[in-house]
Every structure is written in structure tokens, then in C-alpha cells.
Design a protein around this motif. Sequence first.
Motif, mmCIF file in Angstrom:
data_model
loop_
_atom_site.group_PDB
_atom_site.id
_atom_site.type_symbol
_atom_site.label_atom_id
_atom_site.label_comp_id
_atom_site.label_asym_id
_atom_site.label_seq_id
_atom_site.Cartn_x
_atom_site.Cartn_y
_atom_site.Cartn_z
ATOM 1 N N ALA A 138 12.745 51.387 -13.100
ATOM 2 C CA ALA A 138 12.747 52.805 -12.713
ATOM 3 C C ALA A 138 13.595 53.640 -13.664
ATOM 4 C CB ALA A 138 13.247 52.941 -11.284
ATOM 5 N N VAL A 139 14.832 53.220 -13.905
ATOM 6 C CA VAL A 139 15.700 54.030 -14.772
ATOM 7 C C VAL A 139 15.200 54.015 -16.206
ATOM 8 C CG1 VAL A 139 17.697 53.706 -13.257
ATOM 9 C CG2 VAL A 139 17.368 52.146 -15.195
ATOM 10 N N GLY A 140 14.602 52.905 -16.629
ATOM 11 C CA GLY A 140 14.054 52.837 -17.976
ATOM 12 C C GLY A 140 12.876 53.770 -18.161
ATOM 13 N N THR A 141 12.018 53.852 -17.149
ATOM 14 C CA THR A 141 10.863 54.756 -17.219
ATOM 15 C C THR A 141 11.302 56.207 -17.278
ATOM 16 O OG1 THR A 141 9.456 53.192 -16.020
ATOM 17 C CG2 THR A 141 8.768 55.499 -16.035
ATOM 18 N N ILE A 142 12.265 56.573 -16.430
ATOM 19 C CA ILE A 142 12.765 57.955 -16.420
ATOM 20 C C ILE A 142 13.367 58.302 -17.778
ATOM 21 C CG2 ILE A 142 14.482 59.509 -15.416
ATOM 22 C CD1 ILE A 142 14.117 57.870 -12.779
ATOM 23 N N ALA A 143 14.193 57.395 -18.317
ATOM 24 C CA ALA A 143 14.838 57.644 -19.609
ATOM 25 C C ALA A 143 13.815 57.778 -20.721
ATOM 26 C CB ALA A 143 15.807 56.512 -19.925
ATOM 27 N N ARG A 144 12.799 56.943 -20.695
ATOM 28 C CA ARG A 144 11.777 56.994 -21.742
ATOM 29 C C ARG A 144 11.021 58.319 -21.711
ATOM 30 N NH1 ARG A 144 9.420 52.906 -20.299
ATOM 31 N NH2 ARG A 144 7.603 53.740 -19.200
ATOM 32 N N GLN A 158 26.023 47.821 -15.887
ATOM 33 C CA GLN A 158 25.914 48.041 -17.329
ATOM 34 C C GLN A 158 24.516 47.735 -17.841
ATOM 35 O OE1 GLN A 158 29.401 45.600 -18.541
ATOM 36 N NE2 GLN A 158 30.061 47.408 -19.689
ATOM 37 N N ARG A 159 23.864 46.723 -17.262
ATOM 38 C CA ARG A 159 22.498 46.414 -17.679
ATOM 39 C C ARG A 159 21.560 47.563 -17.326
ATOM 40 N NH1 ARG A 159 24.255 41.218 -15.944
ATOM 41 N NH2 ARG A 159 23.234 41.355 -13.900
ATOM 42 N N TRP A 160 21.779 48.146 -16.129
ATOM 43 C CA TRP A 160 20.966 49.303 -15.757
ATOM 44 C C TRP A 160 21.260 50.497 -16.662
ATOM 45 C CZ3 TRP A 160 22.557 48.122 -10.100
ATOM 46 C CH2 TRP A 160 21.689 47.165 -9.568
ATOM 47 N N GLN A 161 22.527 50.677 -16.977
ATOM 48 C CA GLN A 161 22.905 51.796 -17.836
ATOM 49 C C GLN A 161 22.299 51.628 -19.230
ATOM 50 O OE1 GLN A 161 23.565 54.856 -17.826
ATOM 51 N NE2 GLN A 161 25.776 55.015 -17.415
ATOM 52 N N GLU A 162 22.247 50.412 -19.717
ATOM 53 C CA GLU A 162 21.617 50.165 -21.010
ATOM 54 C C GLU A 162 20.134 50.486 -20.949
ATOM 55 O OE1 GLU A 162 21.070 46.541 -24.298
ATOM 56 O OE2 GLU A 162 22.199 46.208 -22.433
ATOM 57 N N ALA A 163 19.471 50.070 -19.863
ATOM 58 C CA ALA A 163 18.045 50.366 -19.702
ATOM 59 C C ALA A 163 17.810 51.867 -19.615
ATOM 60 C CB ALA A 163 17.507 49.673 -18.450
ATOM 61 N N ALA A 164 18.782 52.582 -19.052
ATOM 62 C CA ALA A 164 18.662 54.031 -18.877
ATOM 63 C C ALA A 164 19.107 54.810 -20.106
ATOM 64 C CB ALA A 164 19.493 54.478 -17.674
ATOM 65 N N GLY A 165 19.502 54.115 -21.152
ATOM 66 C CA GLY A 165 19.967 54.806 -22.349
ATOM 67 C C GLY A 165 21.202 55.644 -22.098
ATOM 68 N N GLY A 166 22.047 55.197 -21.154
ATOM 69 C CA GLY A 166 23.283 55.920 -20.845
ATOM 70 C C GLY A 166 23.090 57.130 -19.951
ATOM 71 N N ARG A 167 21.913 57.284 -19.360
ATOM 72 C CA ARG A 167 21.620 58.487 -18.585
ATOM 73 C C ARG A 167 22.092 58.428 -17.124
ATOM 74 N NH1 ARG A 167 18.075 62.229 -20.885
ATOM 75 N NH2 ARG A 167 17.141 61.559 -22.869
ATOM 76 N N ILE A 168 22.547 57.276 -16.641
ATOM 77 C CA ILE A 168 23.068 57.231 -15.273
ATOM 78 C C ILE A 168 24.409 57.950 -15.255
ATOM 79 C CG2 ILE A 168 23.805 55.784 -13.347
ATOM 80 C CD1 ILE A 168 21.970 53.584 -14.415
#
Length: 394
Positions: free
Chosen positions: A110-116, A162-172
Motif C-alpha cells: 500500500a505505501v509503496g503504491t502511494i509513493a510510486r 523502517q522497511r515500510w518507510q523504505e518502501a514508501a520512499g520516506g513518505r510516512i
Amino acid sequence: MGIEQIEIQVQGRHYVSGAPVRITIREGRIASVDEFEVDGHSDALEIEQLPWVGPGFVDLQINGYAGMDFNTLPIAPQTTASVTRALWKEGVTSYFPTVITNSEIAITEAVGTIARECAEDPATGRAVAGIHLEGPFISAEDGARGAHSRLHVCAPDFSKFQRWQEAAGGRIKIVTVSPEWPEAEDFIRRCTDSGVLVSIGHTAASPEQIRRAVAAGAAMSTHFGNGAHAVLPRHPNYLWEQLAADSLWTCLIADGFHLPDAVLKVAMKVKGEQALLVSDAVHFSGMPAGTYESHIGGNVVLTPQGRLHMADQPHLLAGSVKMLVSGVHHLVSHGLCSLGEAWDMASVRPALRMGLPVGAGLTVGAPADLLLVQQAESSLRIAAVYKSGVSVAP
């Protein structure tokens, strides 16, 4: 959407003072804010016909909108971009897509899709001020957990975060946590040190655990008074403790259903300029009244009045569907505060709490995220919206 280089002007009644103002926008920023006379004189009737003008709304909690959901996986292509443009029509110029409790893999997706999508579409990237991770580090107890899945609730884990934050490109930028976990204090400190705001919510924490969380850096309360047990000790309890914490900012849902007016009034009096409005809108927001199937299980009913409840348990709310403009209108129409204060609760204050440039409001040099609102008989109607000086709605 590029930032226009030409000079444009917007005029209306200043949302705080009520004075007619002409706002000049240049290169996406406010170049001047000047009072003027209507037709050469201050005619009260003509002034009243002008729309209100103020800063665009900033929503710290958007789970979805108009059938589009940040928590139903896989997230449909272009959901973030489509939600962004739909929210412009509701006066929301900056917002935080909210991802709730789920499996580690699902949250990563989810966070990766939003960031992308933010990276692919500059207009969306400018509107999405960050991602709000609401869970899974919350209470497992019924009531406090709300509609979150108990299956995926777990103790705070900074490595996982941190793994989620990495997937989110720091956007959390916001994470909602319950301080009842033994791991919470260290987690809160590490998040705070990394620049992520920790908000207390969906908690069964003791007053002492709330105090330790605040000392560790927790800075906000997520939808205060909701995601809570139906019955609590008179005192002490985690609600009083959060109200008493001077450094905690408090998010309130003012849809007329989630909190009684008396609770809103008390929270606003205690917190003052640290009281904020959020919508916490779910994906049924913006949809017609009716019965719908919910991805969290069971059917829900959306009434014509905007109340969303479980079909088999009408006394249980199933989320919020009213937008910030409705919250502003509720506060003003019920005499809980002035238009200026309610508007600030939905715009300037959340922006200031999150360190966003739009927290400067209607001042020279601030980003020209502007909102024009017409006063209707029983509501506030969005008349025009500008994002970075560009007209984006209606």
C-alpha cells in the motif's frame, strides 16, 4: 499541473476578519493581500455576497474517497491521483493517505503504491504531504481497536517500520501508536528522532503509559474520543490524560456523529490552538446513501444525513464520510466557535503541526493554496480551489 507564472487575482471576504480582500498570486505564491472597498464604498449587502476566502484544507487522515480505497489491495491504478483530484473539489489541497492495520506485506504494498504514484504525477506529489500509518502498533482490545483487524495487531517494531518507510520512499510522516506496549517508548523515541510524528490512538494505555509516551516524544492524539472503549473509569483514564498533556495536539472528527458537541467544546477549550479537525474519511465518503458491503466485514448503511453504521448493529459507527468543509460548518452552525477558528482547525493548524509551508496561511510569500467558499442556507459550498496558484476546482 504546472505552476503558472502569470499574475492572477482572487477576491473575497477574509475568512477571519470578514473584510473584502484581493489576493494577488504570482509564481504559485501569495504576492499581496489587500483590503478593498466594494464599488467604492463598504456596502454590507454587497460584501456579504462575496465568497469567503482562506487557505486550503489540510486533512491528516484520508482512508479513501468516492469508492477509491487506500486499504483495499491491490490498490487500483491511479487511485492516489484520482483521490487527489476528487479532494480538490472538497477544498482539500494537502492530505495524508492513511493506511491502517494489515499484514506486513500488505502495508508494504500500500505505501509503496502511494509513493510510486506521487513520484509519477507531480500534482499528486504536491498534494500528498505524507502518509499516515494508522496501526498495526495499536491496542488489540475490542473497542480500543475499532474496526482494525485483530489478526494483524502487533507490538511496535522499529525495524519493521523502517522497511515500510523504505518502501514508501520516506513518505510516512505520521504513525498512530498505542503506548500500552512495553516496546512503545523506545519506538516513539526512534520515530521522533527520524522526523516521524507519533500520534496516540486506538489505545488501552494507562495514564502513566500515556505520560511516558508524551515524554518520549508522542505529539498528537488520533481522532480523540474515538477508537476507544465504550465504557471507561470516570478517572483516571487515557482520555483525560491526553487532554491534560500540554504538548499533545488533538485531532477531532466534527461530523455530528463521532463526538457530542459537549466533547468537542471541552476539547477545543482545553487544547486551544492545538485543536485540529480531521475527516478520517473512508472510501464510502462522497457516495450516495445506501447499503454497501465493507471490506472490513459485513454490510454498512450510509444514511442521507451522512451517518455510516454497521447494518446489523446500527449503534456502531463504521467510519466517517463527511469532509472537512462539513466539520467546519458543524462547528460554526452549532455555535462552538467562529468561522475563522474552525477554518484554521482544518487548514493552518494541521499544516503548522506537520511543518508544511501552507501553515503560513494568507500571508505574503505563502504557497497559494486557496479556497473560496459560499455560505449556503444549511451548508458551506466550495466555490473555487487553487493549488500552488492554479485553479483546480470546481
